[in-house]
Design an enzyme around this catalytic site. Structure first.
Site, PDB file in Angstrom:
ATOM      1  N   ILE A  24       0.837  -1.224   0.000  1.00  0.00           N
ATOM      2  CA  ILE A  24       0.000   0.000   0.000  1.00  0.00           C
ATOM      3  C   ILE A  24       0.858   1.255   0.000  1.00  0.00           C
ATOM      4  O   ILE A  24       0.343   2.362  -0.113  1.00  0.00           O
ATOM      5  CB  ILE A  24      -0.963   0.041   1.216  1.00  0.00           C
ATOM      6  CG1 ILE A  24      -0.200  -0.202   2.523  1.00  0.00           C
ATOM      7  CG2 ILE A  24      -2.129  -0.903   1.031  1.00  0.00           C
ATOM      8  CD1 ILE A  24      -0.989   0.174   3.755  1.00  0.00           C
ATOM      9  N   GLY A  25       2.157   1.105   0.129  1.00  0.00           N
ATOM     10  CA  GLY A  25       3.010   2.296   0.140  1.00  0.00           C
ATOM     11  C   GLY A  25       4.465   1.918  -0.010  1.00  0.00           C
ATOM     12  O   GLY A  25       4.851   0.765   0.203  1.00  0.00           O
ATOM     13  N   VAL A  36       5.391  -0.869   2.352  1.00  0.00           N
ATOM     14  CA  VAL A  36       4.402  -1.021   3.433  1.00  0.00           C
ATOM     15  C   VAL A  36       3.281  -1.911   2.894  1.00  0.00           C
ATOM     16  O   VAL A  36       2.793  -1.693   1.776  1.00  0.00           O
ATOM     17  CB  VAL A  36       3.858   0.359   3.877  1.00  0.00           C
ATOM     18  CG1 VAL A  36       2.842   0.203   4.997  1.00  0.00           C
ATOM     19  CG2 VAL A  36       4.996   1.284   4.326  1.00  0.00           C
ATOM     20  N   ASP A  89      10.634  15.137  10.571  1.00  0.00           N
ATOM     21  CA  ASP A  89      10.238  14.852   9.183  1.00  0.00           C
ATOM     22  C   ASP A  89       8.733  15.056   9.000  1.00  0.00           C
ATOM     23  O   ASP A  89       8.051  14.221   8.404  1.00  0.00           O
ATOM     24  CB  ASP A  89      10.664  13.428   8.804  1.00  0.00           C
ATOM     25  CG  ASP A  89      10.835  13.248   7.298  1.00  0.00           C
ATOM     26  OD1 ASP A  89      10.857  14.276   6.576  1.00  0.00           O
ATOM     27  OD2 ASP A  89      10.940  12.104   6.834  1.00  0.00           O
ATOM     28  N   PHE A 124      12.645   3.404   3.197  1.00  0.00           N
ATOM     29  CA  PHE A 124      13.343   2.232   3.722  1.00  0.00           C
ATOM     30  C   PHE A 124      12.636   0.922   3.479  1.00  0.00           C
ATOM     31  O   PHE A 124      12.991  -0.094   4.055  1.00  0.00           O
ATOM     32  CB  PHE A 124      13.621   2.432   5.215  1.00  0.00           C
ATOM     33  CG  PHE A 124      14.387   3.678   5.441  1.00  0.00           C
ATOM     34  CD1 PHE A 124      15.613   3.858   4.821  1.00  0.00           C
ATOM     35  CD2 PHE A 124      13.882   4.699   6.202  1.00  0.00           C
ATOM     36  CE1 PHE A 124      16.316   5.026   4.964  1.00  0.00           C
ATOM     37  CE2 PHE A 124      14.579   5.872   6.366  1.00  0.00           C
ATOM     38  CZ  PHE A 124      15.804   6.042   5.741  1.00  0.00           C
ATOM     39  N   GLY A 125      11.629   0.935   2.624  1.00  0.00           N
ATOM     40  CA  GLY A 125      10.990  -0.336   2.304  1.00  0.00           C
ATOM     41  C   GLY A 125       9.520  -0.162   1.997  1.00  0.00           C
ATOM     42  O   GLY A 125       8.960   0.933   2.141  1.00  0.00           O
ATOM     43  N   LYS A 134       5.544  -2.520   7.820  1.00  0.00           N
ATOM     44  CA  LYS A 134       6.664  -1.890   7.097  1.00  0.00           C
ATOM     45  C   LYS A 134       7.881  -2.792   7.209  1.00  0.00           C
ATOM     46  O   LYS A 134       8.431  -2.980   8.295  1.00  0.00           O
ATOM     47  CB  LYS A 134       6.973  -0.510   7.697  1.00  0.00           C
ATOM     48  CG  LYS A 134       7.924   0.304   6.832  1.00  0.00           C
ATOM     49  CD  LYS A 134       8.462   1.521   7.545  1.00  0.00           C
ATOM     50  CE  LYS A 134       7.580   2.732   7.421  1.00  0.00           C
ATOM     51  NZ  LYS A 134       8.222   3.957   7.978  1.00  0.00           N
TER      52      LYS A 134
HETATM   53  N1  LIG Z   1      -0.188   2.701   9.482  1.00  0.00           N
HETATM   54  C1  LIG Z   1      -0.488   2.884   8.207  1.00  0.00           C
HETATM   55  N2  LIG Z   1      -1.761   2.743   7.773  1.00  0.00           N
HETATM   56  C2  LIG Z   1      -2.085   2.926   6.471  1.00  0.00           C
HETATM   57  N3  LIG Z   1      -1.190   3.249   5.509  1.00  0.00           N
HETATM   58  C3  LIG Z   1       0.098   3.409   5.869  1.00  0.00           C
HETATM   59  C4  LIG Z   1       0.523   3.231   7.231  1.00  0.00           C
HETATM   60  N4  LIG Z   1       1.853   3.468   7.294  1.00  0.00           N
HETATM   61  C5  LIG Z   1       2.244   3.789   6.050  1.00  0.00           C
HETATM   62  N5  LIG Z   1       1.209   3.736   5.174  1.00  0.00           N
HETATM   63  C6  LIG Z   1       1.248   3.995   3.716  1.00  0.00           C
HETATM   64  O1  LIG Z   1       2.535   3.693   3.245  1.00  0.00           O
HETATM   65  C7  LIG Z   1       3.154   4.861   2.652  1.00  0.00           C
HETATM   66  C8  LIG Z   1       4.641   4.808   2.886  1.00  0.00           C
HETATM   67  O2  LIG Z   1       4.902   5.095   4.240  1.00  0.00           O
HETATM   68  P1  LIG Z   1       6.366   5.333   4.803  1.00  0.00           P
HETATM   69  O3  LIG Z   1       6.229   5.920   6.162  1.00  0.00           O
HETATM   70  O4  LIG Z   1       7.144   4.089   4.690  1.00  0.00           O
HETATM   71  O5  LIG Z   1       7.039   6.331   3.775  1.00  0.00           O
HETATM   72  P2  LIG Z   1       6.754   7.851   3.393  1.00  0.00           P
HETATM   73  O6  LIG Z   1       6.545   8.630   4.629  1.00  0.00           O
HETATM   74  O7  LIG Z   1       5.681   7.918   2.337  1.00  0.00           O
HETATM   75  O8  LIG Z   1       8.106   8.251   2.691  1.00  0.00           O
HETATM   76  P3  LIG Z   1       9.530   8.461   3.372  1.00  0.00           P
HETATM   77  O9  LIG Z   1       9.914   7.175   4.022  1.00  0.00           O
HETATM   78  O10 LIG Z   1      10.369   8.792   2.209  1.00  0.00           O
HETATM   79  O11 LIG Z   1       9.388   9.568   4.368  1.00  0.00           O
HETATM   80  C9  LIG Z   1       2.423   6.041   3.283  1.00  0.00           C
HETATM   81  O12 LIG Z   1       2.474   7.192   2.467  1.00  0.00           O
HETATM   82  C10 LIG Z   1       1.004   5.487   3.439  1.00  0.00           C
HETATM   83  O13 LIG Z   1       0.309   5.610   2.224  1.00  0.00           O
END
Ligand SMILES: Nc1ncnc2c1ncn2[C@@H]1O[C@H](COP(=O)(O)OP(=O)(O)OP(=O)(O)O)[C@@H](O)[C@H]1O
Length: 373
Positions: free
Chosen positions: A90-91, A98, A220, A95-96, A112
């Site tokens: 979904i994302g 999700v 961040d 670092f990887g 994650k």
């Molecule tokens: N707890 C969660 N519930 C629902 N979706 C999530 C959750 N955590 C992350 N996601 C989804 O996964 C995506 C990636 O999240 P992640 O925190 O790994 O990276 P990011 O914040 O988008 O980028 P970066 O790591 O470069 O700051 C998010 O934008 C969101 O769409």
């Protein structure tokens, strides 16, 4: 005979020269080619240069983690995600990937899985477990558990139904109708009221972090790190860069890291003493992004010239043109001029060039409460 030997030598020489040119070109291409990437996290990401770096950071002391967090086995995670199938993604963060999955207990979670080769991934794991793992607040995403198996590190969070704010603001595919025609669904664009509610939620979460006995700097704050639940309530996520400030200090010395567009000038200038004012600045930028629907790292045209989002917002505010800044998808009837003016006044206060003149987040919450009222 003579000329044919000469011709042979000439042919051999040209073959050697051509082969050499090819070899040099190949070498050059290998050195300069960088695979495309849309991961844009740290501006200064430490890289492992010795194996011992990786193994020392890979070791972790689970005693420092909150005992209420569940340790989940890799086999359960493999079952829940169909072996980390791409269908469950979904994302994609720095670092990887999700994944969305249902655990055997029936709870739906976001998983994650940190890249195994990313040195920073191990730091992220530790930072999240040692900060977020201990926090309980309605505007902070809840960590549900973790898995540490060999060099694999996995963080498991509560699943936040409406995904990231970034997707709601900037992912136009959300507006695509089934037949591909661009029709806004009933929730898109987000209404002004919802946007102010989201801003208030983020402010509340940050005020909580900054008000702890040992304050936490998130470092961040940005739209992709704000998750929205089914009621569009904001949950701050991604504590991989977060740092705790010792009670005896007002700052923490650390490497400059964060996301371009949201970092304050003092920090970009190389000042490595991070204070809570860093988050206040990023929050102010986020406020402008939420109202205008413009990404902070993109230029905006002002008087025929391209300028940064903040310079544009400050100039427009000085010219009393706040309403013009608001995303044009929002109906003007929804807006109160005084409310929008106050909204941008708060955003400009938070993004003051001088960090000392920025307001504390607790005061920002107070101002936003008055705005909502
Ligand atoms: N707890 C969660 N519930 C629902 N979706 C999530 C959750 N955590 C992350 N996601 C989804 O996964 C995506 C990636 O999240 P992640 O925190 O790994 O990276 P990011 O914040 O988008 O980028 P970066 O790591 O470069 O700051 C998010 O934008 C969101 O769409």
């Amino acid at each position: 005979m003579g000329p044919s030997i000469q011709a042979l030598i000439a042919a051999a020489a040209s073959f050697v020269v051509i082969t050499l040119i090819f070899a040099i070109m190949l070498l050059f291409c290998k050195r300069t080619y960088k695979p495309p990437t849309y991961r844009t996290r740290a501006v200064n990401r430490p890289q492992p240069n010795r194996c011992s770096d990786l193994s020392s950071i890979a070791l972790f002391d689970s005693a420092s983690f909150d005992p209420s967090l569940s340790q989940i086995s890799m086999s359960e995670l493999i079952d829940a995600t169909d072996n980390f199938s791409t269908d469950k993604i979904i994302g994609d963060g720095s670092f990887g990937f999700v994944y969305k999955a249902k655990l055997s207990s029936g709870v739906t979670v976001a998983i994650k899985k940190l890249d195994k080769d990313a040195f920073q991934g191990f730091r992220e794991f530790r930072a999240e477990m040692e900060t977020l793992g201990k926090l309980r607040h309605g505007n902070i995403v809840k960590i549900f558990g973790y898995c540490a198996s060999g060099l694999d590190r996995v963080l498991i969070y509560e699943f936040v139904e409406n995904g990231s704010l970034d997707q709601w603001l900037h992912d136009t595919s959300r507006n695509d109708d089934v037949d591909g025609s661009k029709q806004l669904n009933s929730l898109c664009p987000l209404s002004w009221e919802t946007r102010v509610q989201i801003v208030r939620g983020v402010a509340n979460g940050l005020a909580y972090l900054h008000g702890l006995e040992k304050p936490i700097i998130h470092r961040d704050i940005k739209s992709s790190n704000v998750l929205l639940d089914s009621d569009f309530e904001a949950h701050i996520s991604d504590f991989g860069l977060a740092r705790r400030i010792d009670t005896s200090h007002s700052h923490v010395s650390t490497q400059v890291a964060g996301t371009m567009g949201y970092m304050p000038p003092e920090y970009l200038g190389g000042n490595t003493a991070a204070t809570v004012m860093l988050d206040v600045y990023s929050f102010g930028i986020l406020m402008i992004e939420i109202a205008t629907q413009i990404r902070p790292n993109l230029p905006v045209v002002l008087d025929g010239q391209e300028v940064g989002l903040l310079e544009w917002a400050r100039t427009m505010e000085a010219r009393n043109k706040e309403i013009e800044m608001v995303d044009s998808n929002i109906s003007r009837e929804e807006l109160s001029e005084a409310g929008v003016r106050e909204y941008f006044r708060i955003a400009c206060m938070c993004t003051n060039e001088k960090s000392r003149e920025r307001p504390a987040m607790s005061y920002v919450v107070q101002l936003l409460d008055e705005l909502v009222a």
